[in-house]
Write a protein that holds these residues in place. Structure first.
Motif, PDB file in Angstrom:
ATOM      1  N   ASN A  89      32.785  16.012 -37.381  1.00 23.12           N
ATOM      2  CA  ASN A  89      33.437  15.945 -36.078  1.00 23.12           C
ATOM      3  C   ASN A  89      34.897  16.306 -36.298  1.00 23.12           C
ATOM      4  O   ASN A  89      35.693  15.491 -36.760  1.00 23.12           O
ATOM      5  N   ILE A  90      35.270  17.550 -36.003  1.00 24.12           N
ATOM      6  CA  ILE A  90      36.585  18.091 -36.326  1.00 24.12           C
ATOM      7  C   ILE A  90      37.623  17.615 -35.315  1.00 24.12           C
ATOM      8  O   ILE A  90      37.416  17.706 -34.101  1.00 24.12           O
ATOM      9  N   ASP A  91      38.729  17.110 -35.827  1.00 23.48           N
ATOM     10  CA  ASP A  91      39.881  16.759 -34.992  1.00 23.48           C
ATOM     11  C   ASP A  91      40.962  17.796 -35.283  1.00 23.48           C
ATOM     12  O   ASP A  91      41.685  17.687 -36.268  1.00 23.48           O
ATOM     13  N   PRO A  92      41.073  18.861 -34.482  1.00 25.48           N
ATOM     14  CA  PRO A  92      41.957  19.982 -34.820  1.00 25.48           C
ATOM     15  C   PRO A  92      43.419  19.568 -34.913  1.00 25.48           C
ATOM     16  O   PRO A  92      43.920  18.837 -34.053  1.00 25.48           O
ATOM     17  N   ARG A  93      44.084  20.067 -35.960  1.00 15.32           N
ATOM     18  CA  ARG A  93      45.473  19.721 -36.230  1.00 15.32           C
ATOM     19  C   ARG A  93      46.315  20.983 -36.352  1.00 15.32           C
ATOM     20  O   ARG A  93      45.896  21.963 -36.964  1.00 15.32           O
ATOM     21  N   VAL A  94      47.512  20.930 -35.798  1.00 14.28           N
ATOM     22  CA  VAL A  94      48.416  22.076 -35.826  1.00 14.28           C
ATOM     23  C   VAL A  94      48.785  22.420 -37.268  1.00 14.28           C
ATOM     24  O   VAL A  94      49.062  21.530 -38.090  1.00 14.28           O
ATOM     25  N   GLY A  95      48.783  23.707 -37.575  1.00 21.92           N
ATOM     26  CA  GLY A  95      49.117  24.187 -38.906  1.00 21.92           C
ATOM     27  C   GLY A  95      47.925  24.342 -39.820  1.00 21.92           C
ATOM     28  O   GLY A  95      48.037  24.978 -40.867  1.00 21.92           O
ATOM     29  N   ARG A  96      46.784  23.760 -39.441  1.00 16.65           N
ATOM     30  CA  ARG A  96      45.581  23.825 -40.258  1.00 16.65           C
ATOM     31  C   ARG A  96      44.788  25.103 -39.963  1.00 16.65           C
ATOM     32  O   ARG A  96      44.926  25.723 -38.917  1.00 16.65           O
ATOM     33  N   PHE A  97      43.923  25.464 -40.915  1.00 17.29           N
ATOM     34  CA  PHE A  97      43.037  26.617 -40.763  1.00 17.29           C
ATOM     35  C   PHE A  97      41.642  26.155 -40.347  1.00 17.29           C
ATOM     36  O   PHE A  97      41.147  25.126 -40.825  1.00 17.29           O
ATOM     37  N   TYR A  98      41.013  26.968 -39.484  1.00 21.92           N
ATOM     38  CA  TYR A  98      39.645  26.708 -39.059  1.00 21.92           C
ATOM     39  C   TYR A  98      38.906  28.047 -38.956  1.00 21.92           C
ATOM     40  O   TYR A  98      39.507  29.083 -38.637  1.00 21.92           O
ATOM     41  N   PRO A  99      37.599  28.057 -39.196  1.00 19.47           N
ATOM     42  CA  PRO A  99      36.840  29.295 -39.003  1.00 19.47           C
ATOM     43  C   PRO A  99      36.896  29.741 -37.544  1.00 19.47           C
ATOM     44  O   PRO A  99      36.840  28.915 -36.623  1.00 19.47           O
ATOM     45  N   GLN A 100      37.010  31.036 -37.343  1.00 20.06           N
ATOM     46  CA  GLN A 100      37.020  31.548 -35.977  1.00 20.06           C
ATOM     47  C   GLN A 100      35.738  31.181 -35.239  1.00 20.06           C
ATOM     48  O   GLN A 100      35.728  31.075 -34.007  1.00 20.06           O
ATOM     49  N   ALA A 101      34.660  30.929 -35.980  1.00 20.22           N
ATOM     50  CA  ALA A 101      33.398  30.513 -35.362  1.00 20.22           C
ATOM     51  C   ALA A 101      33.546  29.207 -34.592  1.00 20.22           C
ATOM     52  O   ALA A 101      32.772  28.942 -33.667  1.00 20.22           O
ATOM     53  N   PHE A 102      34.523  28.365 -34.965  1.00 18.66           N
ATOM     54  CA  PHE A 102      34.719  27.100 -34.259  1.00 18.66           C
ATOM     55  C   PHE A 102      35.216  27.324 -32.830  1.00 18.66           C
ATOM     56  O   PHE A 102      35.101  26.437 -31.991  1.00 18.66           O
ATOM     57  N   ALA A 103      35.812  28.513 -32.584  1.00 24.41           N
ATOM     58  CA  ALA A 103      36.264  28.870 -31.230  1.00 24.41           C
ATOM     59  C   ALA A 103      35.806  30.301 -30.956  1.00 24.41           C
ATOM     60  O   ALA A 103      36.583  31.170 -30.578  1.00 24.41           O
ATOM     61  N   TRP A 104      34.530  30.533 -31.123  1.00 22.12           N
ATOM     62  CA  TRP A 104      33.982  31.895 -31.133  1.00 22.12           C
ATOM     63  C   TRP A 104      34.180  32.633 -29.822  1.00 22.12           C
ATOM     64  O   TRP A 104      34.381  33.851 -29.806  1.00 22.12           O
ATOM     65  N   GLN A 105      34.159  31.908 -28.715  1.00 21.92           N
ATOM     66  CA  GLN A 105      34.372  32.573 -27.431  1.00 21.92           C
ATOM     67  C   GLN A 105      35.818  33.035 -27.273  1.00 21.92           C
ATOM     68  O   GLN A 105      36.082  34.112 -26.736  1.00 21.92           O
ATOM     69  N   ALA A 106      36.737  32.243 -27.776  1.00 19.64           N
ATOM     70  CA  ALA A 106      38.150  32.617 -27.686  1.00 19.64           C
ATOM     71  C   ALA A 106      38.458  33.836 -28.558  1.00 19.64           C
ATOM     72  O   ALA A 106      39.251  34.707 -28.168  1.00 19.64           O
ATOM     73  N   PHE A 107      37.834  33.894 -29.747  1.00 19.91           N
ATOM     74  CA  PHE A 107      38.116  34.978 -30.679  1.00 19.91           C
ATOM     75  C   PHE A 107      37.122  36.133 -30.551  1.00 19.91           C
ATOM     76  O   PHE A 107      37.160  37.070 -31.356  1.00 19.91           O
ATOM     77  N   ASN A 108      36.244  36.043 -29.555  1.00 23.67           N
ATOM     78  CA  ASN A 108      35.295  37.129 -29.271  1.00 23.67           C
ATOM     79  C   ASN A 108      34.513  37.516 -30.532  1.00 23.67           C
ATOM     80  O   ASN A 108      34.434  38.693 -30.913  1.00 23.67           O
ATOM     81  N   CYS A 109      33.960  36.493 -31.182  1.00 25.05           N
ATOM     82  CA  CYS A 109      33.190  36.721 -32.403  1.00 25.05           C
ATOM     83  C   CYS A 109      31.879  35.945 -32.309  1.00 25.05           C
ATOM     84  O   CYS A 109      31.562  35.379 -31.259  1.00 25.05           O
ATOM     85  N   THR A 110      31.119  35.936 -33.363  1.00 25.11           N
ATOM     86  CA  THR A 110      29.856  35.206 -33.376  1.00 25.11           C
ATOM     87  C   THR A 110      30.051  33.799 -33.936  1.00 25.11           C
ATOM     88  O   THR A 110      31.088  33.478 -34.528  1.00 25.11           O
TER      89      THR A 110
END
Length: 405
Positions: A89-110
Motif C-alpha cells: 500500500n504505497i504512500d507517495p512521497r515527494v522526491g521519491r521515485f515510482y514506476p510510471q505504471a503506478f500512474a499509467w493513465q497520467a503517463f499514457n503507458c501500460t
C-alpha cells in the motif's frame, strides 16, 4: 594485445551532482556488430581497444541519455496514482521515485511499464511527476577499459539481450541516487523508521550466523573498495560487524580493527578483529567510544537495519577524527522483516540515495562520493546462480568528517 571475441569491458560513468561526486561501473560484453547503441565511430573505437587501452569521452547533457524535455513534466490528479500495488500500500512521497505504471493513465503507458518517474509535487488532490531521465541535466564522462579480472565463466554477449549497450549503462538506476534540485526528498515521514518485524533485535541476533551475506565475486568488490580507502596504521571501526570484515589481504596486519555487533560468537570468530563490543544501535544510539577514536568507519550491508540512522551518523562523526572516512556499502540482500520499511520499497539506486541523505542531513561530512558496481558474473557454485547469473550489485556511499556535533 588484441582482445578476444566477447571480451568483457568495464564502462565507468562519472558525473557531479549538487551534493556529491558519482561513479557508476557496469561490466558487459559488446553485443554483435552494429547493436551497441553507440555511434559507429565510438563503437569501432571500443572494438579495437587492446587489454592496455583506456577510452574516455565527455558528453554534454542530453548526448548520452535523452535530452531534458518539458513534455516529460506531467501534472495529474492524485486519484490517478494507484496506491494499492499487489501486497503493498504505497504512500507517495515527494522526491521519491515510482514506476510510471503506478500512474499509467497520467503517463499514457501500460500497467507493466516500470520506467521510473520522480514525484516532485503533491498538494492535496494534485501531483506532478518528472519522467525525464534522472541524468538528463548532467554532463557525463564515460570511461571504457577492458575488464581483465579472471573469472571461470562470463555472462552472454550482453547482460540484457536486446537492450542497446548505451541504455544498459545509463538506464535502470544511475542518477536516482542524487537529490532533485530544490526539493527535499520526503524520506523521514515515519522516523524512527518502522520495520515489519519489531521483535527485540537481541532476540533476532541471539543465534550466530556464520555466513557471508554476499556472493564471493561481490565480496571481492567490497575488499577492493576498502583497499582504496584504508591505509596501513589506521584504526578502523567495523560497524555492525559479523564473522567477516571484508578487508584486503595486503592490509591483514597493518590495521587495528574494532568490531561492533550484536552476536558475541560471530565477533569472536572474526579473525580480523583486534577487539570487539556488543552493542544494539537501535536501543542505544550513543557509541561506546571516545571522541576521535578512529581514522575510518566501514559498514557492509547492514545500514538498512538502523531505525535511527541520523543519530548514528552524528555519533560516527564524533568518534572519527576530522578528515577521517565513513563508508557504507549496501546491496540487494537483507534479512526480511528487519530492514526498515522504506528500504524494501525502493529501487536499489534510490536506497543509495537514502544512505547519501544520511550524510547530508548530519551536515558534518564533506567530499561525498557514491559508486556502484553491476554486471559481474555470479560464481558457478553460488546457491543463487539459478535465480540470476549476475553477481550481487554493490552500492557504496562515503565521505570525510569535516565538522563535529
Amino acid at each position: 594485445m588484441a582482445l578476444p571475441v566477447n571480451h568483457p569491458f568495464e564502462f565507468i560513468l562519472e558525473w557531479q551532482s549538487s551534493v556529491a561526486r558519482h561513479r557508476d561501473r557496469y561490466i558487459a560484453n559488446l553485443p554483435e556488430q552494429g547493436k551497441t547503441g553507440f555511434a559507429i565511430e565510438l563503437e569501432n573505437t571500443l572494438r579495437n581497444l587492446s587489454t592496455e587501452d583506456v577510452f574516455e569521452q565527455d558528453f554534454a547533457p542530453g548526448e548520452l541519455v535523452p535530452d531534458y524535455s518539458d513534455q516529460q513534466m506531467i501534472n495529474f490528479p492524485t486519484a490517478l496514482f494507484e496506491c494499492k500495488q499487489r501486497q503493498l500500500n504505497i504512500d507517495p512521497r515527494v522526491g521519491r521515485f515510482y514506476p510510471q505504471a503506478f500512474a499509467w493513465q497520467a503517463f499514457n503507458c501500460t500497467r507493466n511499464h516500470f520506467v521510473p518517474f520522480r514525484l516532485i509535487k503533491h498538494v492535496q488532490q494534485h501531483m506532478a511527476g518528472d519522467a525525464n531521465h534522472p541524468l538528463a541535466h548532467y554532463p557525463l564522462t564515460l570511461t571504457v577499459k577492458p575488464d581483465v579480472r579472471n573469472f571461470p565463466s562470463r555472462m552472454p554477449a550482453s547482460a540484457l539481450p536486446g537492450t542497446p549497450l548505451r541504455q544498459q549503462i545509463t538506464d535502470n538506476g544511475p542518477g536516482m541516487q542524487a537529490p532533485y534540485l530544490g526539493i527535499q526528498t520526503d524520506f523521514y515521514s515515519q522516523y524512527p523508521f518502522p520495520r515489519s518485524d519489531e521483535r527485540d533485535d537481541r532476540q533476532f541476533y541471539a543465534n550466530p550466523r556464520m555466513i557471508n551475506h554476499l556472493d564471493n565475486v561481490a565480496l571481492t568488490g567490497v575488499r577492493d573498495f576498502h583497499a582504496r580507502l584504508l591505509q596501513p596504521g589506521m584504526r578502523v571501526l567495523d560497524l555492525m560487524a559479523s564473522c567477516h570484515s571484508h578487508l584486503p589481504d595486503e592490509l591483514t596486519d597493518a590495521l587495528h580493527i574494532t568490531g561492533l555487533g550484536m552476536n558475541r560468537m560471530e565477533l569472536q570468530a572474526n579473525p580480523r578483529l583486534n577487539e570487539h563490543f556488543i552493542h544494539d544501535l537501535n536501543r542505544t544510539t550513543q557509541l561506546p567510544f571516545a571522541d576521535n577514536t578512529f581514522d575510518a568507519v566501514i559498514c557492509t550491508v547492514s545500514v538498512e537495519y538502523l531505525t535511527q540512522p541520523l543519530a548514528i551518523m552524528c555519533e560516527l562523526a564524533r568518534i572519527t577524527r576530522t578528515g577521517g572516512t565513513v563508508a557504507m556499502t549496501v546491496s540487494t540482500r537483507w534479512f526480511p522483516g528487519k530492514a526498515i520499511d522504506p528500504w524494501t520499497e525502493m529501487h536499489p539506486f534510490e536506497r543509495q540515495g537514502l544512505v547519501l541523505d544520511y550524510f547530508l542531513q548530519s551536515r558534518l561530512f564533506g567530499d561525498l562520493r557514491t559508486e556502484s558496481l553491476r554486471g559481474l558474473p555470479r560464481p558457478l557454485n553460488d546457491p543463487h546462480i539459478h535465480q540470476t547469473k549476475l553477481s550481487d550489485p554493490l552500492f557504496h556511499v562515503w565521505g570525510k568528517v569535516q565538522l563535529k556535533p
